[in-house]
Design a protein around this motif. Structure first.
Motif, PDB file in Angstrom:
ATOM      1  N   GLN A  88     -10.321  18.993 -20.506  1.00  0.00           N
ATOM      2  CA  GLN A  88     -10.001  19.739 -21.216  1.00  0.00           C
ATOM      3  C   GLN A  88     -11.166  21.203 -21.161  1.00  0.00           C
ATOM      4  O   GLN A  88     -10.717  21.980 -22.687  1.00  0.00           O
ATOM      5  CB  GLN A  88      -9.849  19.740 -22.571  1.00  0.00           C
ATOM      6  N   ALA A  89     -11.782  20.894 -20.836  1.00  0.00           N
ATOM      7  CA  ALA A  89     -12.902  21.884 -20.666  1.00  0.00           C
ATOM      8  C   ALA A  89     -12.923  22.985 -20.843  1.00  0.00           C
ATOM      9  O   ALA A  89     -11.681  23.357 -19.395  1.00  0.00           O
ATOM     10  CB  ALA A  89     -14.296  21.856 -19.447  1.00  0.00           C
ATOM     11  N   LYS A  90     -12.720  24.291 -21.142  1.00  0.00           N
ATOM     12  CA  LYS A  90     -12.657  25.414 -20.963  1.00  0.00           C
ATOM     13  C   LYS A  90     -13.416  26.449 -19.150  1.00  0.00           C
ATOM     14  O   LYS A  90     -11.952  26.610 -19.337  1.00  0.00           O
ATOM     15  CB  LYS A  90     -13.327  26.680 -22.402  1.00  0.00           C
ATOM     16  N   THR A  91     -13.806  25.871 -18.911  1.00  0.00           N
ATOM     17  CA  THR A  91     -14.676  26.518 -18.212  1.00  0.00           C
ATOM     18  C   THR A  91     -14.949  25.365 -17.083  1.00  0.00           C
ATOM     19  O   THR A  91     -15.414  24.056 -17.635  1.00  0.00           O
ATOM     20  CB  THR A  91     -16.227  26.898 -18.021  1.00  0.00           C
ATOM     21  N   PRO A  92     -14.350  24.755 -15.513  1.00  0.00           N
ATOM     22  CA  PRO A  92     -14.342  23.543 -14.585  1.00  0.00           C
ATOM     23  C   PRO A  92     -16.036  23.355 -14.878  1.00  0.00           C
ATOM     24  O   PRO A  92     -16.891  23.893 -14.710  1.00  0.00           O
ATOM     25  CB  PRO A  92     -14.493  23.480 -13.383  1.00  0.00           C
ATOM     26  N   PRO A  93     -16.517  21.666 -15.555  1.00  0.00           N
ATOM     27  CA  PRO A  93     -17.905  21.738 -15.707  1.00  0.00           C
ATOM     28  C   PRO A  93     -18.802  21.838 -14.055  1.00  0.00           C
ATOM     29  O   PRO A  93     -18.216  20.756 -13.538  1.00  0.00           O
ATOM     30  CB  PRO A  93     -17.930  20.700 -16.790  1.00  0.00           C
ATOM     31  N   ARG A  94     -20.111  21.035 -14.391  1.00  0.00           N
ATOM     32  CA  ARG A  94     -20.612  22.315 -12.318  1.00  0.00           C
ATOM     33  C   ARG A  94     -21.391  20.315 -13.011  1.00  0.00           C
ATOM     34  O   ARG A  94     -21.423  20.130 -11.909  1.00  0.00           O
ATOM     35  CB  ARG A  94     -21.637  22.890 -12.944  1.00  0.00           C
ATOM     36  N   ALA A  95     -21.540  19.764 -13.576  1.00  0.00           N
ATOM     37  CA  ALA A  95     -21.795  18.251 -14.062  1.00  0.00           C
ATOM     38  C   ALA A  95     -21.499  18.218 -15.188  1.00  0.00           C
ATOM     39  O   ALA A  95     -20.833  18.796 -16.277  1.00  0.00           O
ATOM     40  CB  ALA A  95     -23.097  18.877 -13.544  1.00  0.00           C
ATOM     41  N   LEU A  96     -22.182  16.783 -14.981  1.00  0.00           N
ATOM     42  CA  LEU A  96     -21.907  15.600 -16.446  1.00  0.00           C
ATOM     43  C   LEU A  96     -23.154  15.049 -16.593  1.00  0.00           C
ATOM     44  O   LEU A  96     -23.872  14.132 -15.638  1.00  0.00           O
ATOM     45  CB  LEU A  96     -20.786  14.429 -16.073  1.00  0.00           C
ATOM     46  N   ALA A  97     -23.661  14.928 -17.713  1.00  0.00           N
ATOM     47  CA  ALA A  97     -25.428  14.487 -18.008  1.00  0.00           C
ATOM     48  C   ALA A  97     -24.852  13.766 -19.218  1.00  0.00           C
ATOM     49  O   ALA A  97     -24.591  14.510 -20.152  1.00  0.00           O
ATOM     50  CB  ALA A  97     -26.223  15.643 -18.493  1.00  0.00           C
ATOM     51  N   LEU A  98     -24.903  12.645 -19.169  1.00  0.00           N
ATOM     52  CA  LEU A  98     -25.607  11.261 -20.518  1.00  0.00           C
ATOM     53  C   LEU A  98     -26.487  10.580 -20.976  1.00  0.00           C
ATOM     54  O   LEU A  98     -27.029  10.382 -20.064  1.00  0.00           O
ATOM     55  CB  LEU A  98     -24.708  10.395 -19.943  1.00  0.00           C
ATOM     56  N   SER A  99     -26.739  10.780 -21.997  1.00  0.00           N
ATOM     57  CA  SER A  99     -28.077  10.112 -23.145  1.00  0.00           C
ATOM     58  C   SER A  99     -26.905   8.631 -23.507  1.00  0.00           C
ATOM     59  O   SER A  99     -26.456   9.050 -23.995  1.00  0.00           O
ATOM     60  CB  SER A  99     -28.188  11.342 -24.312  1.00  0.00           C
TER      61      SER A  99
END
Length: 314
Positions: A56-67
């Motif tokens: 659903q992201a408006k732009t394909p994300p480059r990476a995923l970062a999780l806290s």
């Protein structure tokens, strides 16, 4: 597609109750997109939440970062996330990377908090920043020259270890070795977290009271609450002063629920500065300043740094 959009990453603050997911173009440009319940028992359901955010992201994300409130063993890669059982015992980084088809970075929530405050919060301009979480638990993270000293979640963990003083002189009190959820006794997490403060108040006065009510009573002059806070300050300030002696931090930034009481943070500052070797007249222990959830900001900082290492799309 311009470069700023091409740099977009997804960042997430993963709690035991709620997952907050956002799109980030910079640490100061973070747009919250989803706020959903955390699937704590079902790994596939957990992955599905992240996969939906990617799609659903408006732009394909480059990476995923999780806290997340957990640690990753640097030797085995296995995660320990006490409040999300479906993540514990898994090679979480490898599993999420394979399931989502994206570069993934995982970081401890206290580390993310410390990183956020060091780069754009109360720690700006300081070479060494110690981020202290005083909330449901007690945690910490260390940032040196704008970077975490480790990204495994173990460094800076002041909350765990049998260091809580039990026999106090001022005020004169003897405390039991309170059991901690980590399996040890005598941890600051068990005495100085919000739940720990409540446990302390119950032991001293036989009263069940919410931590906010205890702090409020202290500020209003309630004698019982004042004794509880005096003991709380005595137990916490000694170990925190020792951490300061070891790190030589320019600032100790406090976040978490208890940090929302400025008078409590100010009292902790006075108590710590009275116990450190290098005395200073300026405030050392200060409240956090980041307006956006610092877990998201810290994750975004790490995720954007990861994205910058990936070749940009043409």
């Amino acid at each position: 597609m311009d470069w700023r959009s091409a740099r977009m990453i997804l960042c997430g603050d993963i709690g035991g109750t709620t997952i907050r997911l956002a799109e980030a173009l910079s640490p100061r440009d973070i747009m919250l997109r989803q706020h959903v319940p955390t699937p704590t028992q079902d790994f596939e359901a957990f992955v599905a939440v992240l996969r939906t955010a990617v799609v659903q992201a408006k732009t394909p994300p480059r990476a995923l970062a999780l806290s997340l409130a957990g640690v990753i063993d640097p030797d085995t890669g296995l995660a320990t996330v006490a409040n999300i059982p479906c993540l514990s015992g898994r090679p979480l980084l490898a599993d999420l990377t394979a399931a989502l088809g994206l570069p993934v970075i995982l970081a401890n929530d206290a580390d993310c908090f410390a990183l956020a405050e060091a780069q754009i919060g109360a720690g700006r301009g300081h070479a060494v920043v110690f981020g202290l979480i005083l909330g449901t638990g007690v945690g910490g993270g260390v940032v040196v020259h704008g970077e975490l000293i480790a990204e495994t979640g173990f460094a800076g963990e002041i909350g765990h270890g049998p260091v809580a003083q039990r026999i106090l002189d001022d005020p004169a009190v003897t405390l039991p070795a309170f059991a901690c959820g980590c399996g040890l006794t005598g941890c600051l997490d068990a005495v100085c977290s919000a739940r720990g403060m409540e446990r302390l108040h119950r032991h001293l006065h036989g009263q069940d009271s919410d931590s906010r009510a205890i702090v409020g009573g202290w500020q209003d002059g309630d004698i019982a609450a004042a004794q509880t806070i005096a003991v709380w300050l005595a137990v916490l300030s000694g170990p925190l002063a020792m951490v300061q002696n070891v790190l030589g931090a320019g600032i100790i930034v406090v976040g978490g629920g208890l940090s929302t009481a400025p008078a409590l943070v100010a009292a902790l500052d006075v108590a710590v500065r009275a116990r450190i070797l290098r005395r200073t007249d300026r405030p050392l222990v200060v409240p956090a300043q980041c307006d956006v959830e610092p877990g998201l900001i810290g994750a975004a900082i790490l995720g954007l740094a990861l994205a910058d290492k990936i070749p940009r799309p043409v």
